[in-house]
Design an enzyme around this catalytic site. Structure first.
Site, PDB file in Angstrom:
ATOM      1  N   ASP A   1     -24.286  -3.629  30.975  1.00  0.00           N
ATOM      2  CA  ASP A   1     -23.616  -2.445  30.450  1.00  0.00           C
ATOM      3  C   ASP A   1     -22.115  -2.697  30.305  1.00  0.00           C
ATOM      4  O   ASP A   1     -21.687  -3.835  30.119  1.00  0.00           O
ATOM      5  CB  ASP A   1     -23.896  -1.257  31.385  1.00  0.00           C
ATOM      6  CG  ASP A   1     -24.026   0.051  30.637  1.00  0.00           C
ATOM      7  OD1 ASP A   1     -22.990   0.564  30.156  1.00  0.00           O
ATOM      8  OD2 ASP A   1     -25.151   0.581  30.530  1.00  0.00           O
TER       9      ASP A   1
ATOM     10  N   HIS B   1     -19.569   4.392  31.446  1.00  0.00           N
ATOM     11  CA  HIS B   1     -20.997   4.411  31.111  1.00  0.00           C
ATOM     12  C   HIS B   1     -21.823   3.589  32.091  1.00  0.00           C
ATOM     13  O   HIS B   1     -22.843   4.043  32.612  1.00  0.00           O
ATOM     14  CB  HIS B   1     -21.171   3.890  29.682  1.00  0.00           C
ATOM     15  CG  HIS B   1     -22.564   3.969  29.141  1.00  0.00           C
ATOM     16  ND1 HIS B   1     -23.482   2.958  29.318  1.00  0.00           N
ATOM     17  CD2 HIS B   1     -23.192   4.923  28.412  1.00  0.00           C
ATOM     18  CE1 HIS B   1     -24.611   3.286  28.721  1.00  0.00           C
ATOM     19  NE2 HIS B   1     -24.468   4.479  28.161  1.00  0.00           N
TER      20      HIS B   1
ATOM     21  N   SER C   1     -29.584   6.533  27.307  1.00  0.00           N
ATOM     22  CA  SER C   1     -28.900   5.675  28.282  1.00  0.00           C
ATOM     23  C   SER C   1     -29.129   6.162  29.695  1.00  0.00           C
ATOM     24  O   SER C   1     -29.219   5.375  30.642  1.00  0.00           O
ATOM     25  CB  SER C   1     -27.383   5.668  28.023  1.00  0.00           C
ATOM     26  OG  SER C   1     -27.005   4.714  27.083  1.00  0.00           O
TER      27      SER C   1
END
Length: 437
Positions: A161, A198, A377
């Site tokens: 990620d 994220h 996600s």
């Protein structure tokens, strides 16, 4: 494995903030001393006219190019490599008939900011969580009174990620590896900074352990070991060669350490990429389970993004905390599979496989606090955590056996809410909602 605050760094070398999933040609990455913009390219040996002598010539030209431009990552047993060069150099090299030269694709995170920007969805970050066990974790455990979670011991979850804040109080005790695949040097050990947020959010949903004081946030499998692999830049975008290298590295690390490993990729592209697809096949062949976001291009059919769309990856759809037709509802933004394969309970290219919570998900954030965002996600790490928890309970299972078990769990919890959802295997929710119990 034993938990340790210190990050274990291996010398073995062997991809929240974007909207819908896109695939674009390589963009500007840096500027050379003469001011020329550099792009990321893949150079492959190409014996276009066939024959041993032609392949020999191609490999000689490949080695010459490698010496000229330098090697970032090597693929296909040395028959291709990625590097950087100017547009002028790229155009000139394309004239070489012994080489195939293409621009490397970019891949983005799979968080849906259309949902995240709705009033009240993004919460102010704080040093202590307002929710220790978020709705998605309670739901996947099927326990609304859940106060903490457990499981996953001895299983690695590799989060590929934007990086992870490995010093976050709810993650620091889970960290085993921290590596950056985006630097100019390629693989950098002990570095996986997340300036985006994220990746830290994804890691929290998978395995946050509540912190040393147990007053923090819990993920699905808090006893798992975190392999934090930074493959995306701070803007949430990255290159397919970096992602492919990280996938292969995770697989090789699993083999070297003789441990079970789940790869989570909350990222994607609308187009298939040969570097990533071959890397996923490589990892699956080495006994690694690959879990990926389905994408945020729903509710249109046939919109599953890659690598989730690959046969050897589990594509995860996103569920909302909203009941429709007696079950949770597949979010409209969640990408869908093909209507033609409804009901067959067979996973092919472009099929969604499993559903999990992915809307308004509260989790760890890169500033040491917490945040709420939405997207497939966020659904993917719920399944990665579940896989780690189930695998720890059944350590003799292969990745294929584990995958079948997750499918069976999903079939036992059919999803009937959301556009395209129906009884049995459907193109919106796949087999259904896999849960702990």
């Amino acid at each position: 494995m034993n938990k340790a605050k210190a990050i274990v760094m291996s010398g073995l070398l062997a991809l929240s903030m974007a909207g819908s999933m896109t695939s674009v040609a390589a963009a500007e990455v840096n500027v050379n001393a003469n001011g020329g913009e550099k792009i990321r390219v893949l150079i492959e040996a190409s014996a276009s006219s066939g024959g041993v002598s032609t392949m020999s010539q191609s490999k000689a030209q490949l080695n010459s190019a490698k010496a000229t431009y330098g090697k970032r990552w090597e693929f296909a047993n040395g028959n291709s490599f990625s590097t950087e060069m100017t547009e002028k150099q790229f155009a000139a090299l394309q004239k070489n008939k012994n080489l195939k030269v293409t621009k490397v694709d970019q891949v983005t995170v799979a968080a849906d900011m259309r949902a995240a920007k709705k009033p009240g969805t993004v919460q102010a970050t704080a040093q202590t969580p307002t929710q220790q066990v978020p709705w998605g974790i309670k739901s996947i455990y099927n326990n609304n009174n859940l106060a903490s979670t457990s499981g996953g011991g001895g299983i690695n979850i590799a989060v590929l990620d934007t990086g992870v804040n490995v010093n976050h109080i709810d993650l620091v005790n889970t960290v085993e590896q921290c590596k950056d695949f985006t630097t100019a040097a390629g693989l950098t050990n002990g570095q996986c900074n997340d300036a985006n947020g994220h990746g830290t959010h994804v890691a929290g949903s998978a395995l946050a352990d509540g912190g040393s004081d147990k007053l923090g946030l819990y993920g699905v499998a808090p006893d798992s070991d975190l392999w934090a692999y930074k493959v995306l830049g701070d803007n949430g975008s990255g290159y397919s060669d970096d992602i492919a290298a990280a996938i292969r590295h995770a697989a090789d690390q699993a083999t070297a350490t003789r441990t079970k490993t789940v790869i989570n990729m909350s990222l994607g592209s609308s187009a298939n990429n040969s570097l990533i697809s071959s890397a996923v096949d490589y990892a699956y062949g080495k006994g690694v389970l690959v879990v990926a976001a389905a994408g945020n291009s729903g509710p249109a059919a046939g919109s599953i993004g890659y690598p989730g769309a690959l046969r050897n990856a589990i594509a995860v759809a996103a569920l909302e905390n909203r009941v429709e037709n007696g079950t949770l509802r597949v979010a409209d933004f969640s990408s869908r599979g093909f209507t033609a394969t409804d009901g067959d309970y067979v996973i092919g290219v472009g099929d969604v496989e499993i559903s999990a919570p992915g809307a308004a998900i509260y989790s760890t954030w890169n500033n040491g606090g917490y945040n709420t965002i939405s997207g497939t996600s966020m659904a993917s790490p719920h399944v990665a955590g579940l896989a780690a928890k189930v695998w720890a309970q059944n350590p003799t299972w292969t990745a294929a056996t584990l995958r079948t078990n997750l499918q069976n769990r999903a079939r036992a919890n059919d999803i009937l809410g959301g556009r395209g959802a129906a009884v049995g295997d459907d193109y919106a929710s796949g087999f259904g909602y896999a849960r702990v119990q």
